[in-house]
Design an enzyme around this catalytic site. Structure first.
Site, PDB file in Angstrom:
ATOM      1  N   ARG A 179       0.792  -1.223   0.000  1.00 32.73           N
ATOM      2  CA  ARG A 179       0.000   0.000   0.000  1.00 32.73           C
ATOM      3  C   ARG A 179       0.830   1.281   0.000  1.00 32.73           C
ATOM      4  NH1 ARG A 179      -2.385  -3.362  -1.640  1.00 32.73           N
ATOM      5  NH2 ARG A 179      -4.405  -4.217  -1.041  1.00 32.73           N
ATOM      6  N   SER A 228     -10.975   0.918   1.861  1.00 34.25           N
ATOM      7  CA  SER A 228     -10.590   0.339   3.150  1.00 34.25           C
ATOM      8  C   SER A 228      -9.916   1.411   4.003  1.00 34.25           C
ATOM      9  CB  SER A 228      -9.636  -0.836   2.941  1.00 34.25           C
ATOM     10  OG  SER A 228     -10.283  -1.888   2.264  1.00 34.25           O
ATOM     11  N   GLU A 298      -5.029   3.629   5.922  1.00 36.12           N
ATOM     12  CA  GLU A 298      -4.838   3.450   4.484  1.00 36.12           C
ATOM     13  C   GLU A 298      -5.444   4.641   3.742  1.00 36.12           C
ATOM     14  OE1 GLU A 298      -6.298   0.324   1.051  1.00 36.12           O
ATOM     15  OE2 GLU A 298      -5.556  -0.492   2.944  1.00 36.12           O
TER      16      GLU A 298
END
Length: 306
Positions: A179, A228, A298
């Site tokens: 990520r 998310s 995130e």
């Protein structure tokens, strides 16, 4: 919140600028959460050359941030000082395919890249179909879903530096991790090239249908939400930790932890950026107290608190 209007000075210093400059432009409409204050300046470049010209002449002391479709973003209620750049789909959203490769501008939706690939019988990019963002965001955060990530298919990416210079980054140059990428945060990606494998179109479409079905049945995609909220800790799932900490359905003001999927936050209608961020921090605190595990955001959070 209203910022000093610096657009006349910028236009004067950049007489050949072709893109659009707007002062004190609301950012709430540009995010899926529909919250947040204004950008001091919102710039929409006409094309890559216009972007390079703008960045080259922009005073170094002015901060710059890039937004896509705002699917993974919380803008704080005080808004953003400096310049927010939004690449338009018209100038940066084209996609094309040849052989086993797909070319895409960074304003192209991830979903469109998957559709371009399947139309050319190119497999391996079906996971993009389930990511509600743009290719620019996918490059910056190594976006992934359903067991695949951007790093698995990227050949190279092109970007413009803060000095207006054009750079090409190989897959290795991107320094992808979970990520995130290691490219300087000041670089604004403008295009990318991906490689898949020539595959039967029906097999690809079947996989894309699986991805879409999973999203529709497991995620609150019809709510005012982001992607998310927290990264999955090594060997664990963020949603399981949140659920175990008793946070399913938890509310702060107009913000709520989704009942459908605990790793999604929702604007139930009247939430502020502060509500959503406070809810996220409350979830982090409860998960840490319950499991000893610290969750990391995130979703990107930008701007000044009100």
């Amino acid at each position: 919140m209203t910022y000093p209007d610096i657009t006349p000075d910028l236009k004067s210093a950049m007489p050949e600028l072709r893109g659009r400059l707007l002062a004190n432009q609301s950012l709430a409409e540009l995010t899926w959460f529909r919250v947040g204050g204004p950008a001091q300046v919102l710039f929409t470049p006409a094309d890559e050359d216009d972007l390079a010209y703008f960045l080259k002449l922009l005073p170094n002391e002015l901060p710059v941030y890039v937004v896509g479709v705002g699917s993974n973003l919380i803008v704080r209620d005080g808004g953003m000082a400096g310049v927010v750049i939004r690449l338009s789909p018209r100038a940066f959203g084209e996609t094309s395919a040849s052989g086993d490769t797909v070319n895409a501008g960074t304003a192209a939706l991830d979903k469109r890249v998957a559709e371009t690939a399947v139309a050319a019988n190119i497999g391996g990019m079906e996971f993009f179909f389930g990511i509600p963002g743009t290719i620019g965001g996918a490059l910056r955060m190594n976006a992934g879903a359903n067991g695949s990530e951007t790093k698995d298919v990227l050949i190279e990416a092109t970007g413009i530096g803060r000095d207006g210079a054009r750079h090409v980054f190989s897959n290795a140059d991107m320094k992808f991790v979970y990520r995130n990428s290691g490219v300087d945060a000041s670089v604004i990606f403008t295009s990318a090239r991906f490689r898949g494998a020539v595959t039967d179109a029906e097999a690809i479409r079947a996989r894309m249908n699986e991805v879409q079905t999973h999203r529709e049945t497991a995620q609150p995609i019809r709510e005012k939400t982001g992607g998310s909220t927290f990264k999955n800790p090594p060997g664990n799932s963020a949603w399981k930790l949140i659920d175990a900490a008793g946070c399913r359905g938890l509310r702060v003001g107009g913000a709520q932890v989704s009942e459908m999927h605990c790793n999604f936050l929702i604007n139930t209608g009247n939430a502020t950026g502060h509500d959503i961020e406070t809810l996220g921090e409350t979830v982090r605190e409860r998960v840490k107290a319950n499991s000893g595990i610290e969750l990391h955001w995130e979703i990107k959070r930008i701007g000044i608190p009100s």
